[in-house]
Design an enzyme around this catalytic site. Structure first.
Site, short mmCIF file in Angstrom:
data_model
loop_
_atom_site.label_atom_id
_atom_site.label_comp_id
_atom_site.label_asym_id
_atom_site.label_seq_id
_atom_site.Cartn_x
_atom_site.Cartn_y
_atom_site.Cartn_z
N ARG A 1 -8.81 0.23 -5.05
CA ARG A 1 -7.58 -0.69 -4.65
C ARG A 1 -7.98 -2.03 -4.81
O ARG A 1 -8.86 -2.52 -4.37
CB ARG A 1 -7.56 -0.34 -2.86
N ASP B 1 6.14 -3.98 -12.02
CA ASP B 1 5.45 -3.98 -10.71
C ASP B 1 5.21 -5.31 -10.08
O ASP B 1 4.52 -6.18 -10.53
CB ASP B 1 3.91 -3.15 -10.65
N THR C 1 -0.74 2.37 -8.07
CA THR C 1 -1.14 3.80 -8.40
C THR C 1 -0.27 4.53 -9.27
O THR C 1 -0.63 5.01 -10.58
CB THR C 1 -1.39 4.80 -7.18
N GLU D 1 0.84 -1.08 0.07
CA GLU D 1 -0.12 0.09 -0.11
C GLU D 1 0.67 1.31 -0.04
O GLU D 1 0.39 2.24 0.60
CB GLU D 1 -0.99 0.01 1.15
N GLN E 1 3.63 -10.00 -5.49
CA GLN E 1 4.54 -11.17 -4.82
C GLN E 1 4.69 -10.90 -3.30
O GLN E 1 5.79 -10.31 -2.73
CB GLN E 1 5.93 -11.29 -5.45
#
Lengths: 377, 384
Positions: free
Chosen positions: B191, B219, B54, B49, B223
């Site tokens: 999200r 990105d 984004t 996060e 994982q």
């Protein structure tokens, strides 16, 4: 019950489990009155002798533009498939060093590859969490690339290892960073069974390696970052048949012994170990002291046809040939001329046991053959 | 005799065919490798996060074709799921605070909203969520406006309330429209946990690929496992873009509520810097979520975080925000030099203030990244 109470109970339970685990470890150690090497020495067995010309590098397979991560031999014919950081699978003719296929992968971050028993297909997996299958007989596109014939999706972490179930092109087992192993039905592309995950007896960290028992393909073993190896029966997915403790680091590689009653492991703790699936005991530790230096990690192992020799690749570029009976290194391929210049990341023995192939971060594969009349036995 | 001759001829033909095949494969590999050499590879790393995805979505919007209608529509269930997840976290959080907090009364949901709360919490706990209807949106809005929920939201840092909460709660009417199609902004706020590895190829200069470097951004946020087992796959990337959410200095991890998120970011950054596979790799540190940081820092002192315990506030308002940001930036700089081996000190290291949701800022930042990397390439080629 409040969250605080639950946390306290969880903490207490964890402590109890850990103390029980320690007691089990002590009990297990007290029962280990000897090991294979100790017994063999007491019986007056002498180690295998190896001269520098007994195992020689006869071919270097060049063509990858990145580190080699994985390799596999076909069960018939002398072909090898290799997977590299360059995002390619290359199929080689081991006798001529020629490339027969070069497959540019949809996801470059590949970690494992395998040949199907018939040699008609190859499988690979990596960071995309998918196991991709390619039919080597299907036509290539304009750029000479093979299309994916089947994608096995379902893992929630990288695919670290894959192996076809021996003698059938229809089933395959994968190991993954999501802590599970999966048995796949290739014809439908669906999961037949999931081993581990939410079950108590599953691995508690990434699965790094799997090996299917050649004598009984219902049994397979997995090695994990939780420092254990676990034995599974494909008919009973809900729990591991047995858990093997002993390693003090990630179990990077597992391989069944030729007789199917034992298996070997290689770990970040720098040791290889041999376990017996009938007794659940550790039979032998293969470890070489390196003074004060931190031991190099074991990346890959393979047994000779008889099981008398254990080949082990290490992160420092060494490739030891161990006498499994006396736990002695009889040869280090890493010290020979014409050896690799980087870590040995993978190795495998040809189906007839006549040659060993090693793959390295130096981008090359090397084929080692037995000189004179000597064979790997 | 003729049989032997024809057999050896057959073998010779097979050999010739295999040689030709091998040569063709070699040629193809060489061409592909040559083409790959011109592509600059960028790896997005950061704690959970921190805004990696984004940033990734912004790149798609800025330097690629963006999202077509089908892609936008595919985000409908994601947006709706975010709404349900948010209201569940807030409802369950208020119940927990009402039980355990010393000032518990202000977290008790009003009688008329309690049934709504239970119903929405049940929906939020499902594996598949219903489409957001006008009726459900109305109920969510009613619950959102409840004083207890607002008090709970004010303590969102303790409860894993997602950053998108306020945005989606303020747009419920639009989100529940029968003909709703997510906007670019909705997609940026949405999200969804990344799975596997996603990549995108782009040129910051625009569509004309000849006028600038071509980048491929990876990105690997999907994982969530032992990074040490796969990080070496990325040896040789041009640069690591490390995202650090600087607003999370007072928050704990989703997976471990005893661990501060900023401490996790610090440890991860340190670990990445020490990786042998990145010895020659440039590092671009994005101090992300600055928009949330500047609001928060005036109310929550930086020194609530162990790493920032020596922070001393100096003033108020804009000046204080600037001072706090510079302090955090300096901490990361110090960490970089502490964690960098002497023989790696010449690798490029740049810090950028970022707000992944701000398109203009992301565009400007990537132009700067592009400039830095181009300069490095010229330097390495001996042209600078």
């Amino acid at each position: 019950m409040s969250v605080t109470e639950l946390k306290e109970r969880h903490l207490a339970a964890t402590e109890t489990v850990n103390s029980l685990r320690e007691r089990l470890k002590e009990r297990r150690l007290s029962l280990l009155d000897t090991d294979i090497a100790g017994y063999a020495r007491s019986q007056g067995r002498s180690p295998v002798t190896f001269g520098p010309t007994d195992l020689v590098c006869c071919r270097t397979l060049q063509g990858h533009a990145g580190k080699v991560y994985s390799l596999d031999w076909t069960s018939e014919k002398n072909r090898i498939v290799s997977a590299s950081q360059d995002g390619r699978l290359i199929v080689w003719n081991a006798l001529t060093s020629q490339k027969t296929h070069a497959i540019k992968l949809p996801c470059a971050w590949v970690m494992t590859c395998a040949f199907s028993p018939t040699g008609q297909s190859v499988a690979c997996g990596g960071l995309d969490s998918v196991c991709s299958l390619f039919n080597l007989n299907s036509p290539t596109d304009r750029d000479g690339n093979l299309a994916v014939s089947r994608m096995l999706s379902g893992h929630k972490g990288y695919v670290s290892s894959c192996q076809y179930v021996p003698d059938e092109d229809t089933h395959l087992i994968t190991g993954s960073g999501d802590q599970t192993c999966v048995l796949w039905d290739i014809t439908t592309g669906l999961r037949t069974s999931v081993f581990g995950g939410e079950f108590q007896s599953g691995h508690t960290a990434d699965v790094l390696s799997i090996s299917i028992n050649g004598s009984n393909s219902r049994m397979f073993v997995s090695g994990s970052c939780d420092s254990t190896a676990r034995l599974w029966d494909t008919r009973v997915a809900s729990r591991a048949v047995q858990t093997f403790h002993g390693h003090q680091g990630d179990v990077n590689t597992v391989k069944f012994f030729p007789d199917g009653n034992r298996f070997g492991t290689g770990s970040d703790d720098g040791t290889c170990r041999l376990f017996d699936i009938r007794t659940g005991h550790q039979l032998q530790v293969y470890h070489r002291q390196h003074g004060d230096n931190e031991a190099a990690h074991v990346t890959s192992i393979a047994f000779s046809m008889s099981g008398r020799l254990l080949f082990a690749g290490y992160t420092n570029g060494d490739c030891y040939v161990w006498d499994t009976l006396l736990a002695k290194v009889v040869l280090n391929l890493g010290s020979l001329q014409n050896t690799h210049e980087g870590r040995i990341s993978c190795l495998g023995l040809s189906a007839d046991g006549s040659a060993l192939c090693t793959g390295s971060w130096d981008t090359n594969l090397k084929i080692w053959a037995f000189g004179g009349y000597r064979r790997v036995n | 005799m003729g049989l032997v001759c024809s057999r050896s001829r057959r073998f010779r033909e097979a050999d010739a065919e295999e040689n030709a095949q091998d040569a063709e494969i070699e040629r193809r590999i060489e061409l592909e490798t040559k083409a790959e050499k011109h592509i600059q590879k960028l790896l997005l790393l950061g704690a959970g996060e921190s805004g990696k995805s984004t940033i990734f979505k912004q790149i798609k919007l800025l330097f690629q074709t963006g999202f077509d209608e089908a892609e936008l529509k595919s985000y409908i269930p994601v947006v709706h799921a975010n709404v349900y997840q948010t209201i569940k976290v807030l409802h369950d959080g208020s119940k927990e605070l009402a039980q355990n907090d010393f000032d518990s009364s202000k977290y008790v949901i009003s009688n008329e909203n309690q049934d709504i709360g239970e119903k929405l919490s049940e929906i939020g706990g499902r594996l598949d969520y219903p489409r957001l209807t006008k009726e459900l949106a109305q109920e969510i809005e009613t619950l959102w406006e409840d004083a207890a929920i607002q008090e709970t939201y004010a303590r969102g840092n303790e409860l894993q309330v997602p950053d998108c909460a306020h945005y989606f709660m303020e747009n419920l009417e639009r989100l529940s429209d029968a003909n709703y199609v997510p906007t670019k902004e909705d997609v940026l706020y949405a999200r969804v946990r990344t799975t596997g590895v996603v990549e995108i190829q782009f040129s910051p200069v625009g569509e004309n690929k000849r006028s600038g470097e071509v980048y491929r951004l990876f990105d690997v946020g999907g994982q969530r496992n032992e990074r040490r087992k796969w990080i070496h796959l990325f040896e040789g990337v041009t640069a690591v873009i490390f995202c650090a959410a600087i607003s999370e200095y007072d928050q704990t991890l989703y997976e471990d509520e005893n661990k501060n998120r900023m401490m996790e970011t610090k440890e991860l950054f340190e670990w990445v810097l020490r990786q042998p596979c990145f010895e020659k790799t440039s590092f671009m540190l994005f101090l992300n979520k600055f928009d949330i940081f500047e609001k928060k820092v005036l109310n929550v002192p930086l020194n609530v975080c162990e790493w920032f315990k020596d922070y001393q506030p100096v003033s108020t308002g804009k000046q204080e925000i600037e001072h706090a940001y510079e302090f955090v930036k300096k901490k990361f700089e110090e960490l970089y030099f502490q964690s960098t081996a002497p023989d790696c000190v010449d690798r490029v290291f740049k810090i950028y203030q970022a707000t992944a949701l701000d398109q203009k800022l992301v565009k400007k930042t990537f132009k700067l990244v592009d400039e830095t990397l181009r300069r490095r390439n010229l330097f390495e080629a001996g042209l600078l």
